[in-house]
Design a protein around this motif. Structure first.
Motif, PDB file in Angstrom:
ATOM      1  N   LEU A   1      41.802  55.240  28.653  1.00 37.20           N
ATOM      2  CA  LEU A   1      40.998  55.771  29.757  1.00 37.20           C
ATOM      3  C   LEU A   1      40.789  57.278  29.588  1.00 37.20           C
ATOM      4  CD1 LEU A   1      42.566  53.982  32.879  1.00 37.20           C
ATOM      5  CD2 LEU A   1      40.620  53.260  31.509  1.00 37.20           C
ATOM      6  N   ILE A   2      41.861  57.966  29.266  1.00 34.79           N
ATOM      7  CA  ILE A   2      41.797  59.425  29.071  1.00 34.79           C
ATOM      8  C   ILE A   2      40.914  59.754  27.869  1.00 34.79           C
ATOM      9  CG2 ILE A   2      43.158  61.481  28.490  1.00 34.79           C
ATOM     10  CD1 ILE A   2      45.514  60.121  30.020  1.00 34.79           C
ATOM     11  N   LEU A   3      41.043  58.955  26.798  1.00 34.46           N
ATOM     12  CA  LEU A   3      40.268  59.183  25.574  1.00 34.46           C
ATOM     13  C   LEU A   3      38.766  59.086  25.846  1.00 34.46           C
ATOM     14  CD1 LEU A   3      40.850  59.626  22.482  1.00 34.46           C
ATOM     15  CD2 LEU A   3      40.441  57.174  22.219  1.00 34.46           C
TER      16      LEU A   3
ATOM     17  N   ALA B   1      35.397  55.242  32.922  1.00 33.91           N
ATOM     18  CA  ALA B   1      36.841  55.492  32.852  1.00 33.91           C
ATOM     19  C   ALA B   1      37.442  55.595  34.254  1.00 33.91           C
ATOM     20  CB  ALA B   1      37.111  56.779  32.070  1.00 33.91           C
TER      21      ALA B   1
ATOM     22  N   ARG C   1      40.142  52.945  35.943  1.00 33.37           N
ATOM     23  CA  ARG C   1      41.397  53.474  36.505  1.00 33.37           C
ATOM     24  C   ARG C   1      41.574  52.990  37.944  1.00 33.37           C
ATOM     25  NH1 ARG C   1      42.623  57.910  39.592  1.00 33.37           N
ATOM     26  NH2 ARG C   1      44.737  58.766  39.369  1.00 33.37           N
TER      27      ARG C   1
ATOM     28  N   PHE D   1      37.221  59.265  28.787  1.00 31.54           N
ATOM     29  CA  PHE D   1      36.858  60.330  29.736  1.00 31.54           C
ATOM     30  C   PHE D   1      36.646  61.649  28.993  1.00 31.54           C
ATOM     31  CE2 PHE D   1      37.751  63.774  32.659  1.00 31.54           C
ATOM     32  CZ  PHE D   1      37.111  63.385  33.838  1.00 31.54           C
ATOM     33  N   LEU D   2      37.607  62.004  28.128  1.00 28.91           N
ATOM     34  CA  LEU D   2      37.526  63.277  27.399  1.00 28.91           C
ATOM     35  C   LEU D   2      36.379  63.279  26.387  1.00 28.91           C
ATOM     36  CD1 LEU D   2      41.291  64.153  26.774  1.00 28.91           C
ATOM     37  CD2 LEU D   2      39.718  65.192  28.429  1.00 28.91           C
TER      38      LEU D   2
ATOM     39  N   SER E   1      46.607  53.734  29.875  1.00 27.72           N
ATOM     40  CA  SER E   1      46.019  54.984  30.375  1.00 27.72           C
ATOM     41  C   SER E   1      45.463  55.841  29.246  1.00 27.72           C
ATOM     42  CB  SER E   1      47.071  55.777  31.158  1.00 27.72           C
ATOM     43  OG  SER E   1      47.501  55.064  32.286  1.00 27.72           O
ATOM     44  N   PHE E   2      46.051  55.698  28.055  1.00 25.35           N
ATOM     45  CA  PHE E   2      45.608  56.503  26.912  1.00 25.35           C
ATOM     46  C   PHE E   2      44.133  56.300  26.626  1.00 25.35           C
ATOM     47  CE2 PHE E   2      44.735  56.673  22.317  1.00 25.35           C
ATOM     48  CZ  PHE E   2      44.980  58.023  22.083  1.00 25.35           C
TER      49      PHE E   2
END
Length: 404
Positions: free
Chosen positions: A377-379, A352, A356, A381-382, A374-375
């Motif tokens: 990528l965040i998903l 992720a 980015r 990562f989390l 970006s959503f």
């Protein structure tokens, strides 16, 4: 006339990397969640792990085809992040070798009627020699093992499929049983079962482009998902949930699972096929992971590719996990869980961050870009952060743990 490599071939390579001994940990890890929640957890993990592999392709597009995961991470995220990533890669490789050595010793103890520690030493002495000899030797033995694994899996699973009991599969006897709370503890083992990311660079080089490599990754993870579904349904359809208690008490060790299956399967031939599949899966994974760790440490310590240099690399690759296995044989699923908890770094978090970074570069929006902005990528990562958290919460007794 040069023909392009087939997508089916690449998909099979990714599937064979995924489907190994991690598969043997899924039933024990999912016993609490049981059928529906286990299948849901595996499916969600497959989707995220496929996308995170695509994120690596997105980052790799800025480099030549022979670039490595190590080089890309160092170049794009710096030395400190790369060092953390390398430590995570080594830890996961080492802990998996440790799990395979321990389990092989326990299975061979039953088969050959010898001490499990002696069996583990013999296992390492014999089969690590293929890695020491050459990559070509690993290639040849892997083809034989995969063919044997497929045949034993088909024969064993076909026998299990015919005897699936729907009341056992859906645990209809326990009307008040809870399943969902136990699903969280399964994710680290599920993640390990889709850990193909060290092969992404090889896939890109194999096809000479990111687009076809992307489709091959999706094909491979889909094949793996199908096999995991079949395996889970066959195990949970034959072995009642309550029968997992002694398996879990022994740390989910593969020999305990095979023994429990043998007690509920009427056909001795099917039981032997499952046993053979289990041993072939462990051996195939041991050699594949061993080669990866071997090459990683040879590069890290700059050992030469000669008999003396390869012997040094063999020693640092196989002796530490063997010694740990002899001293602390604390359970197959526990070890696989640790691997999954740490593997989140290089299968979710780093991909992720690389994607980015890729999007901030001059040619970041050209070529392959994973959809979702970006959503996504965040998903991803989390997802990695949460799985690592689930693992360590489970290890500290802060998550519900199924005991049978």
């Amino acid at each position: 006339m040069n023909t392009k490599p087939s997508l089916l071939g690449g998909s099979c390579i990714i599937a064979s990397v995924c489907v190994g001994a991690g598969m043997l940990g899924l039933p024990s890890a999912g016993a609490g969640a049981w059928t529906m929640w286990s299948l849901l957890a595996i499916t969600l993990t497959m989707i995220v792990m496929t996308i995170s592999g695509w994120m690596l392709l997105e980052a790799f597009k800025h480099f030549d085809l022979k670039v490595s995961f190590n080089t890309v991470t160092k170049n794009m995220l710096g030395d400190k992040v790369n060092m953390l990533n390398n430590i995570a890669v080594y830890f996961v490789g080492g802990i998996l070798l440790y799990a395979y050595i321990t389990s092989s010793g326990l299975i061979l103890q039953e088969t050959l009627n010898i001490n499990s520690k002696v069996a583990s030493i013999l296992f390492v002495a014999i089969f690590s020699s293929f890695v020491w000899h050459s990559t070509r030797a690993v290639d040849r033995i892997s083809v034989v093992l995969i063919a044997f694994m497929v045949l034993s899996f088909v024969f064993g699973v076909s026998g299990l499929t015919l005897s699936v009991d729907m009341s056992v599969l859906f645990d209809t006897i326990n009307q008040e049983a809870e399943y969902a709370p136990y699903a969280l503890a399964m994710f680290p083992v599920a993640l390990t079962s889709f850990g193909y990311h060290h092969s992404v660079a090889s896939m890109r080089a194999y096809y000479g482009e990111e687009r076809r490599a992307k489709y091959a990754i999706f094909g491979g993870t889909t094949i793996a998902l199908g096999l995991y579904f079949l395996w889970i349904i066959c195990i949970f359809g034959n072995l009642p949930r309550s029968d997992f208690s002694p398996i879990i008490e022994q740390g989910g060790n593969v020999d305990a699972l095979v023994s429990a299956l043998g007690s509920v399967i009427e056909s001795e031939k099917v039981a032997k096929a499952i046993n053979a599949f289990s041993m072939a899966a462990i051996l195939s994974s041991f050699i594949g992971v061993g080669l990866g760790v071997f090459d990683f440490l040879a590069d890290l310590f700059k050992f030469e590719d000669c008999k003396r240099g390869r012997t040094k690399t063999w020693f640092v690759t196989f002796i530490p996990p063997l010694v740990l296995s002899l001293l602390f044989p604390f359970g197959f699923v526990t070890a696989i869980g640790y691997a999954g908890g740490i593997a989140t770094i290089w299968t979710c978090i780093i991909p992720a961050l690389l994607a980015r970074k890729s999007r901030t570069m001059k040619s970041g929006n050209e070529g392959l870009v994973v959809p979702g902005g970006s959503f996504i990528l965040i998903l991803v990562f989390l997802f990695g952060v949460f799985i690592a958290t689930f693992h360590f919460l489970a290890m500290s007794g802060m998550l519900p743990i199924f005991t049978g």
